[in-house]
Structures are given as structure tokens and as C-alpha cells.
Scaffold this active site. Structure first.
Site, PDB file in Angstrom:
ATOM      1  N   TYR A 189     -47.071  16.610   5.790  1.00 41.31           N
ATOM      2  CA  TYR A 189     -45.921  16.960   5.129  1.00 41.31           C
ATOM      3  C   TYR A 189     -44.915  17.437   6.092  1.00 41.31           C
ATOM      4  CZ  TYR A 189     -42.705  17.060   1.299  1.00 41.31           C
ATOM      5  OH  TYR A 189     -41.603  16.638   0.834  1.00 41.31           O
TER       6      TYR A 189
ATOM      7  N   VAL B 278     -47.409  20.400  -9.921  1.00 33.39           N
ATOM      8  CA  VAL B 278     -48.086  18.872 -10.278  1.00 33.39           C
ATOM      9  C   VAL B 278     -46.869  18.117 -10.706  1.00 33.39           C
ATOM     10  CG1 VAL B 278     -49.788  17.814 -11.639  1.00 33.39           C
ATOM     11  CG2 VAL B 278     -50.112  20.041 -10.623  1.00 33.39           C
TER      12      VAL B 278
HETATM   13  N1  NAD Z   1     -43.739  18.260  -6.679  1.00 28.44           N
HETATM   14  C1  NAD Z   1     -43.625  19.309  -5.828  1.00 28.44           C
HETATM   15  O1  NAD Z   1     -44.584  20.050  -5.590  1.00 28.44           O
HETATM   16  C2  NAD Z   1     -42.245  19.606  -4.980  1.00 28.44           C
HETATM   17  C3  NAD Z   1     -42.295  20.753  -4.197  1.00 28.44           C
HETATM   18  C4  NAD Z   1     -41.069  21.032  -3.485  1.00 28.44           C
HETATM   19  C5  NAD Z   1     -39.948  19.965  -3.663  1.00 28.44           C
HETATM   20  N2  NAD Z   1     -40.152  18.813  -4.333  1.00 28.44           N
HETATM   21  C6  NAD Z   1     -39.098  18.006  -4.290  1.00 28.44           C
HETATM   22  O2  NAD Z   1     -38.386  17.843  -5.684  1.00 28.44           O
HETATM   23  C7  NAD Z   1     -37.657  16.585  -5.585  1.00 28.44           C
HETATM   24  C8  NAD Z   1     -37.981  15.865  -7.082  1.00 28.44           C
HETATM   25  O3  NAD Z   1     -39.272  15.635  -6.802  1.00 28.44           O
HETATM   26  P1  NAD Z   1     -40.409  15.656  -8.009  1.00 28.44           P
HETATM   27  O4  NAD Z   1     -41.905  16.034  -7.540  1.00 28.44           O
HETATM   28  O5  NAD Z   1     -39.821  16.585  -9.310  1.00 28.44           O
HETATM   29  O6  NAD Z   1     -40.621  14.342  -8.569  1.00 28.44           O
HETATM   30  P2  NAD Z   1     -40.828  13.323  -9.889  1.00 28.44           P
HETATM   31  O7  NAD Z   1     -41.492  12.129  -9.537  1.00 28.44           O
HETATM   32  O8  NAD Z   1     -41.283  14.181 -10.952  1.00 28.44           O
HETATM   33  O9  NAD Z   1     -39.174  13.023 -10.051  1.00 28.44           O
HETATM   34  C9  NAD Z   1     -38.445  12.201  -9.784  1.00 28.44           C
HETATM   35  C10 NAD Z   1     -37.189  11.762 -10.160  1.00 28.44           C
HETATM   36  O10 NAD Z   1     -36.315  10.750  -9.475  1.00 28.44           O
HETATM   37  C11 NAD Z   1     -36.113   9.769 -10.153  1.00 28.44           C
HETATM   38  N3  NAD Z   1     -35.847   8.385  -9.535  1.00 28.44           N
HETATM   39  C12 NAD Z   1     -36.892   8.226  -8.373  1.00 28.44           C
HETATM   40  N4  NAD Z   1     -36.336   7.000  -8.089  1.00 28.44           N
HETATM   41  C13 NAD Z   1     -35.097   6.718  -8.390  1.00 28.44           C
HETATM   42  C14 NAD Z   1     -33.951   5.548  -8.247  1.00 28.44           C
HETATM   43  N5  NAD Z   1     -33.947   4.953  -7.300  1.00 28.44           N
HETATM   44  N6  NAD Z   1     -32.714   5.983  -8.984  1.00 28.44           N
HETATM   45  C15 NAD Z   1     -32.876   6.879  -9.924  1.00 28.44           C
HETATM   46  N7  NAD Z   1     -33.732   7.864 -10.139  1.00 28.44           N
HETATM   47  C16 NAD Z   1     -34.646   7.892  -9.503  1.00 28.44           C
HETATM   48  C17 NAD Z   1     -37.028   9.668 -11.482  1.00 28.44           C
HETATM   49  O11 NAD Z   1     -36.796   8.864 -12.478  1.00 28.44           O
HETATM   50  C18 NAD Z   1     -37.274  11.029 -11.717  1.00 28.44           C
HETATM   51  O12 NAD Z   1     -36.324  11.685 -12.494  1.00 28.44           O
HETATM   52  C19 NAD Z   1     -38.125  15.845  -4.270  1.00 28.44           C
HETATM   53  O13 NAD Z   1     -36.999  16.031  -3.468  1.00 28.44           O
HETATM   54  C20 NAD Z   1     -39.383  16.515  -3.794  1.00 28.44           C
HETATM   55  O14 NAD Z   1     -39.402  16.426  -2.474  1.00 28.44           O
HETATM   56  C21 NAD Z   1     -41.090  18.597  -5.053  1.00 28.44           C
END
Ligand code: NAD
Length: 398
Positions: A236, A275
Site C-alpha cells: 500500500y 471493511v
Molecule cells: N476502507 C478502508 O479501510 C480505508 C482506510 C483509509 C482510507 N480509505 C479511503 O477512503 C476513501 C473511500 O474508500 P471506501 O473504502 O469508503 O470505498 P467504498 O468502495 O466503500 O466507496 C467508494 C465510493 O466512491 C464512489 N465512486 C467510485 N467511483 C466513482 C465515480 N467514478 N463517480 C462517482 N462516484 C464514484 C462509490 O459510488 C462509493 O460511494 C478512499 O480514498 C480510500 O482510500 C479507506
């Protein structure tokens, strides 16, 4: 329609509308139970990536923690008579229903947030309905981005840089421990990953919103990042995605300067591993999450998606000046990165086998949370009952 889970690799191809609605209700209840200080929070909020994971939790926190009006942008598939929609669609439908019951403004745009069209539509709706927004949350997680001017498709890679990555991982189809091997990303793949998950699109959003005059004086923006630990660094933070997240840090600096001119500001918020559909796709993350959840639950430190976002709003974004790290980031991964937590994870990492996977890690909890993302495995839903997969709500389709 009677809907049961169908898991293929790291996604579940079916979803349950009632289960998704209950997931949203549960997050709303958790937020209400925090009793956040309604006076000191956002009032009008744009959430980009608002339908699942951290973006959904941000929208719920803003609306139900602080009474904010919200506009959500996401890319989801509605359900039809024949086929369930995506979980994000049902989450957004449920959010809209509960927000309206509460008398809160809620509207959404379903389409590609990387397009100029999405920005134009958001600006039009803000002008028409809200005037200005005081908070912009950027929470997209996507494997592809269509560049808005050229139309070129860029793909992100979940790969290390420099060396092949070999590590213990879970084959989630077989519930077995395997040795995963991931080849390093090429220079092109690193650049493309940065184009998809870096800060450029966030900057384009802020630029468009600012030029259109829809950012309130003092407006803030936050985008989410992950740094993780030694265990996940090779794939990562030191990999292609890490380079993209470094670019997000760069963008935060630029946006912070720009919003600072009007007493606002921007930060990257580094969040813990949870998750979500996005994290399930990253090699090693399911196993790491199964371990860190076990350790943090035992130590009374466990936080899920909504807990992290409630804490981000109450203790970092609002409620007085919050400490940042040396790069100006808000850190919400502080508990996960505690030495005792990480030492315990490393010890588990060395011991884990297919035979003891369920015993020494919280893999059962991981699997449960994964299915829950799609609306399954809830005690309060009758999965043998007929359910209508069509849910409509206040959403503009691009
Ligand atoms: N899941 C983790 O453990 C974690 C930890 C730290 C940071 N993050 C960060 O949080 C952020 C969100 O990730 P998540 O895990 O909540 O993901 P997720 O997959 O649950 O949500 C992604 C969101 O993005 C939207 N999306 C994706 N492509 C799109 C597009 N082209 N147009 C419009 N909307 C679009 C989806 O509809 C959804 O609402 C990311 O930047 C990720 O790196 C996640």
C-alpha cells in the site's frame, strides 16, 4: 424477489435492499447516540463518493450528527424487477428516506464524479437549492478514471514498487491461508494509479466549486487516505496506491492555501482499516483486518466506519483546533498504530495457518462485516421474505 448472497472473489454480486436500509439506520442511530454538538459542525455539505464506506459515514455524520443539508455524488446501479442494484444505490435510497423524514435537505447525483458534467450538475444544484456549501468531503475509491478532457481511461494498480511482494494472505473463496505474490507495478502503472487515486480530481472539484462561487467563506474540504503499518506498507503505502496518496497530500497543500484565503482550509484525514468494498479488493487487507480487529476488539479500541467518521467530525474537523501530523494530516489511525496493537498483529501474522485462522484472528467478524456491506447477515432482516428490488429516491441521473 428472494435475494441470497452470491460471492465472487472480493465482491458479492447480489445485494439486499432491506439489509442495506438497516445498515444505514444502524449508522444513524450510532451517530445520534454520540450526542454531537449541533452548533459546532457543518451546515451544508457536498459529499463526493457518498453511497458507501467512509463517504456514506461522512454524509450520515453531517446530516444526523449536525443537522446538515447534504448533496451526495456517487456511481451506482439501481435495482430492476429482475436484478438487485448495487449496495450503494440502496444505501443512498435509505439515506434519502431517513433524511427527508428528519426534515433535512437531501439530493444526489448518480454518475461519474470524474466528469466535468458531474461538477456542473453539482454546482447547478448547490446554486439552486443550497446557495453555498461549507464542507466538501472527497471520498472516491475507484479502479478507473476517465480523464475529463481527453476521455482517456486510466486504471489503478494494487501493486508494490520495485520488488515482487510475497506475503501471507487469505484466499477468501476458500477460507485458506495462501502465499500471495504480486508483481511490481511498471512506471506507467504507477503514473496511472496516481491519475486515478491521486489529488488531481479533488483539485478540479475545488477549482470548479470555487470559481462558481458556491463555496461559503470559511469552507473546508477533507479527503481520505490510508497509510497503514509495516505489514501493509509494501503493497500500500510503499506501493502504487501510496504514490497516489502522496499526491493527495500534495493536493491538500494546494487546496488548503486556496481555501485559506477565505479563512477555510483543507486536510487529508488518515483513517483506519475497515471493511469496505474498496479494502476487500486489496491483497493482504482481509487478513490484516481480521487480525487488527481481533486485537482492537480485545483491547476495547475497536472502531467501525461510522465511529471513525463521528470522531473525525467531533474531534478533528470541528470542536476547536485539532493537532495534525508533520504533513498537515488529521490522524484517525492513532489507535490502530499503537505499538501494543501492532506488536500483537505481528505476533499473530507469524502464527496464522488455515487451521487456526478462525481461532486466532477475527476472520469470522471480517466475513460477517463483508456480507453485511451488501445487506446480508443481519438478524433483523427476514431473508426468506419477498422483497422489491426497485427503490427510487431524489437522485439526478447523469
Ligand atoms: N476502507 C478502508 O479501510 C480505508 C482506510 C483509509 C482510507 N480509505 C479511503 O477512503 C476513501 C473511500 O474508500 P471506501 O473504502 O469508503 O470505498 P467504498 O468502495 O466503500 O466507496 C467508494 C465510493 O466512491 C464512489 N465512486 C467510485 N467511483 C466513482 C465515480 N467514478 N463517480 C462517482 N462516484 C464514484 C462509490 O459510488 C462509493 O460511494 C478512499 O480514498 C480510500 O482510500 C479507506
Amino acid at each position: 424477489m428472494i435475494i441470497k448472497p452470491k460471492v465472487r472473489g472480493f465482491i458479492c454480486t447480489t445485494t439486499h435492499p432491506v439489509g442495506c436500509e438497516q445498515n444505514v439506520r444502524e449508522q444513524i442511530e450510532a451517530t445520534r447516540a454520540r450526542g454531537l454538538d449541533k452548533q459546532d459542525g457543518p451546515k451544508k455539505v457536498l459529499v463526493i463518493g457518498a453511497s458507501s464506506g467512509y463517504g456514506l459515514a461522512a454524509r450520515i455524520t453531517a446530516a444526523f450528527g449536525y443537522g446538515a443539508d447534504t448533496l451526495g455524488v456517487f456511481f451506482e446501479k439501481p435495482g430492476t424487477e429482475k436484478k438487485p442494484g448495487t449496495a450503494g444505490w440502496y444505501n443512498a435510497a435509505a439515506f434519502d428516506k431517513f433524511a427527508k423524514q428528519e426534515g433535512l435537505y437531501s439530493k444526489a447525483i448518480n454518475g461519474d464524479a470524474f466528469s466535468h458534467e458531474a461538477r456542473d450538475k453539482a454546482i447547478e444544484l448547490i446554486k439552486q437549492d443550497l446557495g453555498q456549501v461549507d464542507l466538501v468531503v472527497y471520498s472516491l475509491a475507484s479502479p478507473v478514471r476517465k480523464l475529463p478532457d481527453s476521455g482517456e481511461l486510466k486504471r489503478s494498480s494494487l501493486k508494490p514498487i520495485g520488488e515482487t511482494y510475497r506475503a501471507t494472505a487469505i484466499d477468501t473463496n476458500k477460507d485458506a491461508i495462501i502465499e500471495a505474490e504480486v508483481e511490481p507495478a511498471t512506471e506507467q502503472e504507477i503514473a496511472d494509479t496516481q491519475a486515478v487515486m491521486g489529488g488531481e480530481d479533488w483539485e478540479l472539484w475545488i477549482d470548479a466549486l470555487d470559481k462558481a462561487g458556491v463555496l461559503a467563506p470559511g469552507a473546508r474540504s477533507v479527503a481520505f487516505s490510508y497509510i497503514g503499518t509495516e505489514i501493509t506498507w509494501p503493497i500500500y503505502w510503499h506501493g502504487a496506491l501510496g504514490k497516489a496518496k502522496e499526491d493527495l497530500d500534495r493536493a491538500a497543500g494546494e487546496i488548503d492555501k486556496r481555501l485559506g484565503e477565505q479563512d477555510g482550509g483543507a486536510n487529508v484525514a488518515v483513517l483506519k482499516s475497515v471493511v469496505t468494498q474498496a479494502s476487500a479488493a486489496i491483497p493482504v487487507m482481509p487478513l490484516y483486518i481480521a487480525m487488527v480487529y481481533k486485537v482492537m476488539k480485545e483491547q476495547g479500541l475497536h472502531e467501525g466506519t461510522i465511529d471513525q467518521l463521528n470522531r473525525l467530525f467531533a474531534e478533528r474537523l470541528y470542536g476547536g483546533e485539532a493537532a495534525t501530523d508533520e504533513a498537515g494530516r488529521l490522524r484517525l489511525d492513532d489507535w490502530e498504530l499503537r505499538d501494543d496493537v501492532q506488536q500483537a498483529c505481528k505476533a499473530l501474522w507469524a502464527e496464522v495457518t488455515t487451521d487456526n485462522l478462525f481461532e486466532i484472528t477475527d476472520y469470522a467478524g471480517y466475513k460477517h462485516d463483508f456480507l453485511k456491506l451488501f445487506g446480508f447477515e443481519r438478524d433483523d432482516v427476514d431473508y426468506d421474505a419477498d422483497v422489491d428490488p426497485v427503490r427510487s429516491f431524489d437522485v439526478v441521473e447523469l
